[in-house]
Design an enzyme around this catalytic site. Sequence first.
Site, mmCIF file in Angstrom:
data_model
loop_
_atom_site.group_PDB
_atom_site.id
_atom_site.type_symbol
_atom_site.label_atom_id
_atom_site.label_comp_id
_atom_site.label_asym_id
_atom_site.label_seq_id
_atom_site.Cartn_x
_atom_site.Cartn_y
_atom_site.Cartn_z
ATOM 1 N N ASN A 9 0.846 -1.206 0.000
ATOM 2 C CA ASN A 9 0.000 0.000 0.000
ATOM 3 C C ASN A 9 0.882 1.257 0.000
ATOM 4 O O ASN A 9 1.585 1.540 0.961
ATOM 5 C CB ASN A 9 -0.903 -0.069 1.240
ATOM 6 C CG ASN A 9 -1.863 1.100 1.322
ATOM 7 O OD1 ASN A 9 -1.517 2.228 1.015
ATOM 8 N ND2 ASN A 9 -3.077 0.802 1.760
ATOM 9 N N LYS A 12 0.359 3.905 2.792
ATOM 10 C CA LYS A 12 1.012 3.582 4.066
ATOM 11 C C LYS A 12 2.484 3.956 4.015
ATOM 12 O O LYS A 12 3.015 4.589 4.930
ATOM 13 C CB LYS A 12 0.916 2.077 4.351
ATOM 14 C CG LYS A 12 -0.439 1.574 4.773
ATOM 15 C CD LYS A 12 -0.299 0.091 5.144
ATOM 16 C CE LYS A 12 -1.639 -0.558 5.436
ATOM 17 N NZ LYS A 12 -1.481 -1.992 5.714
ATOM 18 N N ASP A 69 -1.105 -3.767 10.054
ATOM 19 C CA ASP A 69 -2.433 -4.171 9.622
ATOM 20 C C ASP A 69 -3.395 -3.162 10.224
ATOM 21 O O ASP A 69 -3.331 -2.853 11.417
ATOM 22 C CB ASP A 69 -2.795 -5.589 10.064
ATOM 23 C CG ASP A 69 -3.975 -6.113 9.241
ATOM 24 O OD1 ASP A 69 -3.816 -6.229 8.012
ATOM 25 O OD2 ASP A 69 -5.049 -6.367 9.808
ATOM 26 N N GLY A 153 -7.680 5.509 0.918
ATOM 27 C CA GLY A 153 -8.712 4.640 1.477
ATOM 28 C C GLY A 153 -9.957 5.360 1.971
ATOM 29 O O GLY A 153 -10.575 6.145 1.242
ATOM 30 N N ASP A 155 -10.207 7.690 4.164
ATOM 31 C CA ASP A 155 -9.975 9.033 4.711
ATOM 32 C C ASP A 155 -11.066 10.060 4.359
ATOM 33 O O ASP A 155 -11.445 10.857 5.220
ATOM 34 C CB ASP A 155 -8.597 9.566 4.286
ATOM 35 C CG ASP A 155 -7.458 8.963 5.100
ATOM 36 O OD1 ASP A 155 -7.669 8.667 6.291
ATOM 37 O OD2 ASP A 155 -6.354 8.789 4.552
ATOM 38 N N LYS A 175 -2.223 14.630 9.869
ATOM 39 C CA LYS A 175 -2.759 13.269 9.925
ATOM 40 C C LYS A 175 -1.802 12.359 10.701
ATOM 41 O O LYS A 175 -2.221 11.603 11.573
ATOM 42 C CB LYS A 175 -3.017 12.696 8.523
ATOM 43 C CG LYS A 175 -3.630 11.298 8.612
ATOM 44 C CD LYS A 175 -3.903 10.595 7.297
ATOM 45 C CE LYS A 175 -4.274 9.141 7.585
ATOM 46 N NZ LYS A 175 -4.305 8.275 6.400
ATOM 47 N N HIS A 180 -4.041 6.737 13.838
ATOM 48 C CA HIS A 180 -3.770 5.387 14.329
ATOM 49 C C HIS A 180 -2.354 4.936 13.967
ATOM 50 O O HIS A 180 -1.614 4.429 14.777
ATOM 51 C CB HIS A 180 -4.825 4.443 13.747
ATOM 52 C CG HIS A 180 -4.966 4.523 12.238
ATOM 53 N ND1 HIS A 180 -4.996 5.708 11.550
ATOM 54 C CD2 HIS A 180 -5.063 3.545 11.289
ATOM 55 C CE1 HIS A 180 -5.122 5.461 10.261
ATOM 56 N NE2 HIS A 180 -5.161 4.156 10.069
ATOM 57 N N ARG A 181 -1.965 5.156 12.701
ATOM 58 C CA ARG A 181 -0.655 4.701 12.236
ATOM 59 C C ARG A 181 0.464 5.516 12.867
ATOM 60 O O ARG A 181 1.497 4.981 13.254
ATOM 61 C CB ARG A 181 -0.593 4.778 10.699
ATOM 62 C CG ARG A 181 0.658 4.181 10.084
ATOM 63 C CD ARG A 181 0.522 3.970 8.590
ATOM 64 N NE ARG A 181 -0.565 3.044 8.281
ATOM 65 C CZ ARG A 181 -1.784 3.410 7.895
ATOM 66 N NH1 ARG A 181 -2.069 4.675 7.702
ATOM 67 N NH2 ARG A 181 -2.718 2.515 7.697
HETATM 68 P P1 ITT Z 1 -0.881 -4.299 2.829
HETATM 69 O O1 ITT Z 1 -1.604 -5.494 3.417
HETATM 70 O O2 ITT Z 1 -0.039 -4.665 1.651
HETATM 71 O O3 ITT Z 1 -0.148 -3.522 3.861
HETATM 72 P P2 ITT Z 1 -3.533 -3.243 2.531
HETATM 73 O O4 ITT Z 1 -4.071 -1.959 1.988
HETATM 74 O O5 ITT Z 1 -4.179 -4.513 2.078
HETATM 75 O O6 ITT Z 1 -1.974 -3.267 2.246
HETATM 76 P P3 ITT Z 1 -4.500 -3.776 5.198
HETATM 77 O O7 ITT Z 1 -4.763 -5.211 4.965
HETATM 78 O O8 ITT Z 1 -3.877 -3.364 6.506
HETATM 79 O O9 ITT Z 1 -3.542 -3.164 4.090
HETATM 80 O O10 ITT Z 1 -5.845 -2.979 4.986
HETATM 81 C C1 ITT Z 1 -5.921 -1.692 5.434
HETATM 82 C C2 ITT Z 1 -7.104 -1.010 4.781
HETATM 83 O O11 ITT Z 1 -7.748 -0.212 5.781
HETATM 84 C C3 ITT Z 1 -6.631 -0.048 3.726
HETATM 85 O O12 ITT Z 1 -6.593 -0.653 2.453
HETATM 86 C C4 ITT Z 1 -7.673 1.048 3.828
HETATM 87 O O13 ITT Z 1 -8.827 0.667 3.145
HETATM 88 C C5 ITT Z 1 -7.997 1.078 5.309
HETATM 89 N N1 ITT Z 1 -7.116 2.036 6.005
HETATM 90 C C6 ITT Z 1 -6.075 1.745 6.840
HETATM 91 N N2 ITT Z 1 -5.455 2.850 7.248
HETATM 92 C C7 ITT Z 1 -6.099 3.875 6.668
HETATM 93 C C8 ITT Z 1 -5.915 5.270 6.681
HETATM 94 O O14 ITT Z 1 -4.911 5.830 7.339
HETATM 95 N N3 ITT Z 1 -6.755 6.018 5.968
HETATM 96 C C9 ITT Z 1 -7.746 5.455 5.258
HETATM 97 N N4 ITT Z 1 -7.982 4.160 5.168
HETATM 98 C C10 ITT Z 1 -7.164 3.358 5.868
#
Ligand code: ITT
Length: 198
Positions: A9, A12, A69, A153, A155, A175, A180-181
Amino acid sequence: EKIIFATKNRGKIKEINMIMEDTNYEVISMEDAGINIDIVEDGSTFLENAIIKAKEVMKIAECIVMADDSGLEVDYLDKAPGIYSARFGGENTSYRIKNKMIIDKLEGVEEKDRTARFVCAIAAVFPDGEILTTRGTVEGIILHEERGNNGFGYDPIFYVPEYSCTTAEMDNEVKNKISHRGKALRSMKAKMKSYRNG
Ligand code: ITT
């Protein structure tokens, strides 16, 4: 010192690089490390999935591996999409549509019942097998329409009352300060420091 961040992602990676800027660690993506594997995230919690991702990449890496995650918990939807946030509505569905789906599910739901939070669990696996974990959350409410173009995502529909805007309307710095992150990663920086000095 190198850290591979086990994520595909880009949203991230961008945030993580900003937060790790003030350390001696160089965070590189799986892509930049030349690692292209599909990881089955079959854990039942954010933390389990973070550990699964980090361990899977550690099998083929020789440096510290970190993974995040994360996801959105909507209280009215019994904390869905939760760990299924990326898959919600279909893996390849655009976030314009996913966000619309959440908004539609909350149609007619009043303000006080629109509470939600972003959750992030981070796992760091060291070459000696040690695993450090942290978690961070940020509380908000689900809007009736998308607002803002920053972030990624969910946001645009995640409104933070204290800042009177969505996380997609915030500058990256803001942000990262409240997210959270940001919280989970700053705790991780602190834990790594004491692990290394201890
Ligand atoms: P990786 O597993 O490769 O890290 P992913 O996008 O699949 O990528 P996750 O399984 O952790 O990652 O899913 C996280 C999802 O949650 C992400 O795709 C967004 O839809 C949402 N999300 C997480 N953090 C967010 C943020 O800071 N802002 C908006 N949406 C977020």
